[in-house]
Design a protein around this motif. Structure first.
Motif, PDB file in Angstrom:
ATOM      1  N   HIS A 152       0.830  -1.204   0.000  1.00 44.03           N
ATOM      2  CA  HIS A 152       0.000   0.000   0.000  1.00 44.03           C
ATOM      3  C   HIS A 152       0.863   1.253   0.000  1.00 44.03           C
ATOM      4  CE1 HIS A 152      -3.615  -2.331   1.879  1.00 44.03           C
ATOM      5  NE2 HIS A 152      -3.549  -2.471   0.569  1.00 44.03           N
ATOM      6  N   LEU A 153       0.504   2.230  -0.821  1.00 50.49           N
ATOM      7  CA  LEU A 153       1.207   3.501  -0.964  1.00 50.49           C
ATOM      8  C   LEU A 153       2.628   3.338  -1.485  1.00 50.49           C
ATOM      9  CD1 LEU A 153      -0.020   5.428   2.223  1.00 50.49           C
ATOM     10  CD2 LEU A 153      -1.025   5.366  -0.058  1.00 50.49           C
ATOM     11  N   ILE A 154       2.912   2.210  -2.110  1.00 55.16           N
ATOM     12  CA  ILE A 154       4.206   1.990  -2.758  1.00 55.16           C
ATOM     13  C   ILE A 154       4.014   2.215  -4.254  1.00 55.16           C
ATOM     14  CG2 ILE A 154       6.005   0.304  -3.292  1.00 55.16           C
ATOM     15  CD1 ILE A 154       6.037   1.332  -0.401  1.00 55.16           C
ATOM     16  N   GLU A 155       4.707   3.219  -4.785  1.00 51.79           N
ATOM     17  CA  GLU A 155       4.551   3.575  -6.188  1.00 51.79           C
ATOM     18  C   GLU A 155       5.265   2.579  -7.093  1.00 51.79           C
ATOM     19  OE1 GLU A 155       2.657   6.028  -7.220  1.00 51.79           O
ATOM     20  OE2 GLU A 155       2.179   6.736  -5.194  1.00 51.79           O
ATOM     21  N   GLU A 156       4.787   2.515  -8.335  1.00 56.53           N
ATOM     22  CA  GLU A 156       5.420   1.634  -9.315  1.00 56.53           C
ATOM     23  C   GLU A 156       6.655   2.331  -9.897  1.00 56.53           C
ATOM     24  OE1 GLU A 156       4.221  -1.297 -13.046  1.00 56.53           O
ATOM     25  OE2 GLU A 156       2.694  -0.084 -12.057  1.00 56.53           O
TER      26      GLU A 156
END
Length: 342
Positions: A152-156
């Motif tokens: 969660h809330l980890i960008e690609e």
């Protein structure tokens, strides 16, 4: 033919564990995964040293420890072999979440119960911080058979994807999040809130039409998908209902004739207290929907309507993926459980 150390060749050499312990862990992992079978011959100390780019002393220390554990046996002038004894090794699973919220606890507890006593599960949190996410994965890479991750809330972004790709695809399970650049490379369990919210709410349009406005009450405590806003907004537009997004209920005055969808239980309690103070009847003067179910919500104020992502089901389905080699994406449906508060 000698068997190689299958998992060691793909390990992260920035791992802070001593190299001999990394070699021990990789061999135990290969035994557990069936890559190395009883009776199979291992590389000699010199061969393993060359294959794994380790010193002879490091390999010898690892072999000595493995022999003491009963994982391997040695035969004079013939070499080292995987032991035929019934060495019982527990499968180790890393469970990584942003924070330990009520929802994540429900998923973890369900997962833990479903995998059984022969699986050891360690939970880690990265506090929704990208740097901690990367550091934890880097430190723990190779220490577990499986990695169940809720990013969660980890960008690609390149560094995040690089960290995840270091985990073999058949040992990686992502929950509640997908990355386009990693599709079909691992197992995942996802939910698409926008379409699910519209579908579930539409099935009960008559209950929503009692109210003039739907208020989505956001929270900083639990992660929520932005599709919650889009789903609620599109549904309200389809039935000509007003829609507002509120940042918590602290200091907010609630309005009679409106519906409140709370994502955090502290806001749920605030709403109930305010309604009680005004002598409003839930389901008539004011409506409440809460996110995810708890046992007490069934009896609280006559019954609180909940929209659930079925965390117990997510945990069970994630557990079912342990030991499976196929890479699949499974979808979890949101479920609206209607009670008197709506």
């Amino acid at each position: 033919m000698n068997k190689s150390f299958v998992s060691f060749s793909g390990r992260n050499f920035d791992n802070k564990l001593p190299k001999y312990q990394q070699l021990i862990n990789s061999l135990l992992q290969d035994i557990e995964m069936g890559e190395l079978k009883p009776g199979e011959r291992l590389p000699s100390i010199n061969e393993a040293s060359e294959e794994c780019y380790l010193s002879r002393d490091t390999v010898e220390r690892a072999y000595t420890e493995l022999h003491k554990m009963g994982a391997i046996t040695s035969i004079f002038r013939k070499g080292y072999f995987i032991s035929n004894s019934s060495l019982k090794l527990k499968t180790k699973v890393m469970f990584l979440v942003g924070k330990i919220t009520d929802t994540n606890k429900a998923i973890f507890n369900s997962f833990n119960e479903a995998v059984g006593k022969n699986v050891l599960v360690d939970i880690f949190t990265y506090q929704y911080k990208t740097r901690q996410f990367q550091e934890i994965l880097g430190q723990q890479l190779g220490n577990y058979h499986y990695y169940v991750i809720m990013p969660h809330l980890i960008e690609e972004e390149e560094e995040n994807i690089k960290c995840l790709k270091k985990i073999a695809g058949d040992r990686l399970i992502l929950l509640d999040q997908q990355f386009e650049s990693m599709q079909n490379t691992h197992a995942s369990i996802v939910c698409h809130p926008k379409s699910q919210i519209i579908q579930e709410f539409t099935n009960h349009t008559n209950l929503f039409q009692k109210y003039r406005c739907l208020n989505l009450v956001l929270t900083e405590e639990e992660y929520f998908d932005a599709e919650f806003i889009n789903g609620c907004g599109d549904f309200c537009e389809s039935i000509n209902m007003d829609f507002k997004v509120l940042d918590g209920l602290d200091g907010e005055e609630l309005n009679q004739g409106e519906l409140y969808f709370t994502l955090d239980d502290s806001d749920l309690i605030q709403a109930i207290k305010y309604a009680d103070k005004q002598n409003w009847k839930l389901g008539q003067d004011m409506g409440i929907i809460s996110y995810n179910d708890q046992g007490y919500k069934e009896i609280l104020s006559g019954g609180i309507t909940v929209l659930s992502n079925q965390p117990e089901k997510i945990g069970r389905q994630a557990a079912a993926l342990i030991g499976e080699s196929y890479k699949t994406t499974e979808e979890i449906d949101l479920q609206l459980i209607v009670r008197l508060s709506l």
